[in-house]
Scaffold this active site. Structure first.
Site, PDB file in Angstrom:
ATOM      1  N   SER A   1       0.787  -1.238   0.000  1.00 51.39           N
ATOM      2  CA  SER A   1       0.000   0.000   0.000  1.00 51.39           C
ATOM      3  C   SER A   1       0.814   1.280   0.000  1.00 51.39           C
ATOM      4  O   SER A   1       0.238   2.359  -0.127  1.00 51.39           O
ATOM      5  CB  SER A   1      -0.927   0.018   1.210  1.00 51.39           C
ATOM      6  OG  SER A   1      -2.062  -0.732   0.917  1.00 51.39           O
TER       7      SER A   1
ATOM      8  N   LYS B   1       0.223   3.563  -2.808  1.00 50.98           N
ATOM      9  CA  LYS B   1      -0.965   4.433  -2.899  1.00 50.98           C
ATOM     10  C   LYS B   1      -0.580   5.912  -2.875  1.00 50.98           C
ATOM     11  O   LYS B   1      -1.326   6.758  -3.370  1.00 50.98           O
ATOM     12  CB  LYS B   1      -1.957   4.083  -1.787  1.00 50.98           C
ATOM     13  CG  LYS B   1      -2.596   2.709  -2.019  1.00 50.98           C
ATOM     14  CD  LYS B   1      -3.469   2.208  -0.879  1.00 50.98           C
ATOM     15  CE  LYS B   1      -4.019   0.818  -1.224  1.00 50.98           C
ATOM     16  NZ  LYS B   1      -4.486   0.053  -0.087  1.00 50.98           N
TER      17      LYS B   1
ATOM     18  N   TYR C   1      -4.181  -2.343  -9.854  1.00 47.72           N
ATOM     19  CA  TYR C   1      -4.028  -2.280  -8.392  1.00 47.72           C
ATOM     20  C   TYR C   1      -3.111  -3.403  -7.884  1.00 47.72           C
ATOM     21  O   TYR C   1      -2.236  -3.180  -7.049  1.00 47.72           O
ATOM     22  CB  TYR C   1      -5.414  -2.347  -7.732  1.00 47.72           C
ATOM     23  CG  TYR C   1      -5.325  -2.382  -6.226  1.00 47.72           C
ATOM     24  CD1 TYR C   1      -5.017  -1.233  -5.507  1.00 47.72           C
ATOM     25  CD2 TYR C   1      -5.501  -3.574  -5.526  1.00 47.72           C
ATOM     26  CE1 TYR C   1      -4.904  -1.268  -4.117  1.00 47.72           C
ATOM     27  CE2 TYR C   1      -5.390  -3.614  -4.145  1.00 47.72           C
ATOM     28  CZ  TYR C   1      -5.090  -2.463  -3.445  1.00 47.72           C
ATOM     29  OH  TYR C   1      -4.956  -2.491  -2.080  1.00 47.72           O
TER      30      TYR C   1
ATOM     31  N   TYR D   1      -3.527   3.205   8.051  1.00 45.45           N
ATOM     32  CA  TYR D   1      -4.743   2.458   8.331  1.00 45.45           C
ATOM     33  C   TYR D   1      -5.524   3.121   9.470  1.00 45.45           C
ATOM     34  O   TYR D   1      -5.477   4.341   9.610  1.00 45.45           O
ATOM     35  CB  TYR D   1      -4.406   0.985   8.645  1.00 45.45           C
ATOM     36  CG  TYR D   1      -3.462   0.353   7.633  1.00 45.45           C
ATOM     37  CD1 TYR D   1      -3.775   0.358   6.287  1.00 45.45           C
ATOM     38  CD2 TYR D   1      -2.265  -0.220   8.021  1.00 45.45           C
ATOM     39  CE1 TYR D   1      -2.928  -0.227   5.355  1.00 45.45           C
ATOM     40  CE2 TYR D   1      -1.406  -0.810   7.094  1.00 45.45           C
ATOM     41  CZ  TYR D   1      -1.754  -0.798   5.756  1.00 45.45           C
ATOM     42  OH  TYR D   1      -0.917  -1.360   4.840  1.00 45.45           O
TER      43      TYR D   1
ATOM     44  N   VAL E   1       1.422  -3.622   3.931  1.00 47.45           N
ATOM     45  CA  VAL E   1       1.452  -4.874   4.679  1.00 47.45           C
ATOM     46  C   VAL E   1       2.704  -5.718   4.408  1.00 47.45           C
ATOM     47  O   VAL E   1       2.897  -6.763   5.021  1.00 47.45           O
ATOM     48  CB  VAL E   1       0.183  -5.740   4.469  1.00 47.45           C
ATOM     49  CG1 VAL E   1      -1.054  -5.058   5.033  1.00 47.45           C
ATOM     50  CG2 VAL E   1      -0.022  -6.095   3.005  1.00 47.45           C
TER      51      VAL E   1
HETATM   52  N1  GLU Z   1      -2.460  -6.092  -1.357  1.00 51.34           N
HETATM   53  C1  GLU Z   1      -3.022  -5.663  -0.131  1.00 51.34           C
HETATM   54  C2  GLU Z   1      -4.508  -5.502  -0.272  1.00 51.34           C
HETATM   55  O1  GLU Z   1      -4.952  -4.916  -1.214  1.00 51.34           O
HETATM   56  C3  GLU Z   1      -2.385  -4.351   0.247  1.00 51.34           C
HETATM   57  C4  GLU Z   1      -2.741  -3.993   1.604  1.00 51.34           C
HETATM   58  C5  GLU Z   1      -1.832  -2.994   2.231  1.00 51.34           C
HETATM   59  O2  GLU Z   1      -0.612  -2.970   2.069  1.00 51.34           O
HETATM   60  O3  GLU Z   1      -2.426  -2.187   2.953  1.00 51.34           O
HETATM   61  O4  GLU Z   1      -5.269  -5.962   0.537  1.00 51.34           O
END
Ligand code: GLU
Length: 322
Positions: free
Chosen positions: A81, A84, A206, A258, A276
């Site tokens: 993530s 992002k 994604y 998060y 993650v």
């Molecule tokens: N591939 C994970 C998902 O989309 C990424 C989550 C993350 O790093 O927050 O659930």
């Protein structure tokens, strides 16, 4: 036990000349090593589940490009993530303020992959850093870049100065095979008309962004523009305006870690974005960008010792946006 709060502020938070950064990193590494094993690796895909809990790296990139690094700072890991931040920057570059008609800017207080708010908020994700928001951002990129995947790789390579940045096909494939929730989220948003491209194409983009492999140095450099008023020294290009850089930083502060963003602001006080895979990038505006990596996660999905390392970094340097 009651925490002993530090009483050693740096007089001018932009003046770091008095800080012995290598010594501070060495102290952090020593403390982190003593806690190796804490946290749980993400186990929804094999590639993440098998990373051992004795990996730790940290890299700082100062405004003048000086790098300080320690531990496994050159070992690539799955950025997940953290990407992002980069895709948000690309989408804002393409459509500007119009993005905010499709994604909100509020913290969610819910887990990153939650669908709860989406129904009563009619398919408008709370922020671009939860999965729902990142899927809308991906859709915007698909609509506005002729070759979206190449554009993402190019953006990452230009920002990090590393030609090696690439997607990991095995990770991307397992993301898809285990991606029931992301697939559901994308379809749900599509039902509100807030995804306009083919849902599978949005998901493929994604999953590619999640699968990128980078190391701490690459990642710290990739967000250096956020510590330098929007200017990327690595590529010698202005990426975003000063004002947009401050805004992306503020979103990282309120939603980048998060549903622990409040706690991050409380303990670390720096804009940050986690993934993650155990990586966290952070920004000290006008001073430096940094990245820390430890694969064991806490219950919210943030790197357990990465978070500790950033907390200690803030204490030992006195650097904070507050
Ligand atoms: N591939 C994970 C998902 O989309 C990424 C989550 C993350 O790093 O927050 O659930």
């Amino acid at each position: 036990m009651r925490e002993r709060l530090q009483n050693k502020p740096v007089q001018n938070q932009f003046d770091i000349s008095g800080l012995d950064l290598p010594a501070i990193l060495a102290t952090i590494e020593q403390e982190v090593r003593a806690r190796f094993g804490e946290g749980e690796v993400a186990d929804y895909i094999d590639a993440l589940a098998k990373v051992p809990l004795d990996r730790f790296g940290m890299a700082l990139v100062l405004r003048d490009g000086t790098i300080h690094e320690i531990g496994d700072s050159r070992d690539p890991f799955s950025i997940q993530s953290i990407s992002k931040v980069h895709t948000l920057t690309m989408a804002l570059d393409a459509v500007g303020e119009a993005l905010w008609e499709r994604v909100d800017r509020e913290p969610s207080g819910d887990p990153f992959n939650s669908l709860l708010q989406l129904e009563y908020e009619k398919g408008i994700p709370r922020n671009p850093f939860m999965n729902a928001g990142a899927l809308v951002v991906a859709d915007v990129i698909l609509s506005n870049y002729a070759k979206p995947e190449e554009a993402l790789l190019e953006f990452m390579r230009a920002r990090s100065g590393s030609a090696d940045v690439g997607g990991d096909d095995v990770v991307a494939k397992s993301e898809r095979e285990s991606g029931f929730r992301n697939i559901a989220t994308a379809n749900f948003i599509r039902s509100y008309g807030n995804i306009v491209n083919d849902v599978d194409a949005v998901l493929d983009f994604y999953f590619l962004q999640c699968s990128l492999g980078m190391n701490c140095v690459d990642l710290a450099r990739s967000v250096q523009f956020l510590s330098h008023s929007g200017f990327c020294d690595v590529s010698g290009k202005r990426v975003v305006s000063w004002e947009l850089a401050t805004r992306i930083n503020s979103l990282m502060m309120t939603a980048g870690t998060y549903d622990a963003a409040g706690d991050f602001a409380f303990y670390v006080g720096l804009p940050a974005k986690s993934g993650v895979g155990g990586g966290i990038v952070a920004v000290v505006p006008h001073v430096m960008s940094l990245c820390v990596w430890y694969p064991g996660l806490d219950e919210k999905g943030n790197s357990m010792l990465g978070r500790y390392a950033l907390h200690r970094f803030a204490q030992l340097t006195g650097l904070s946006v507050f």
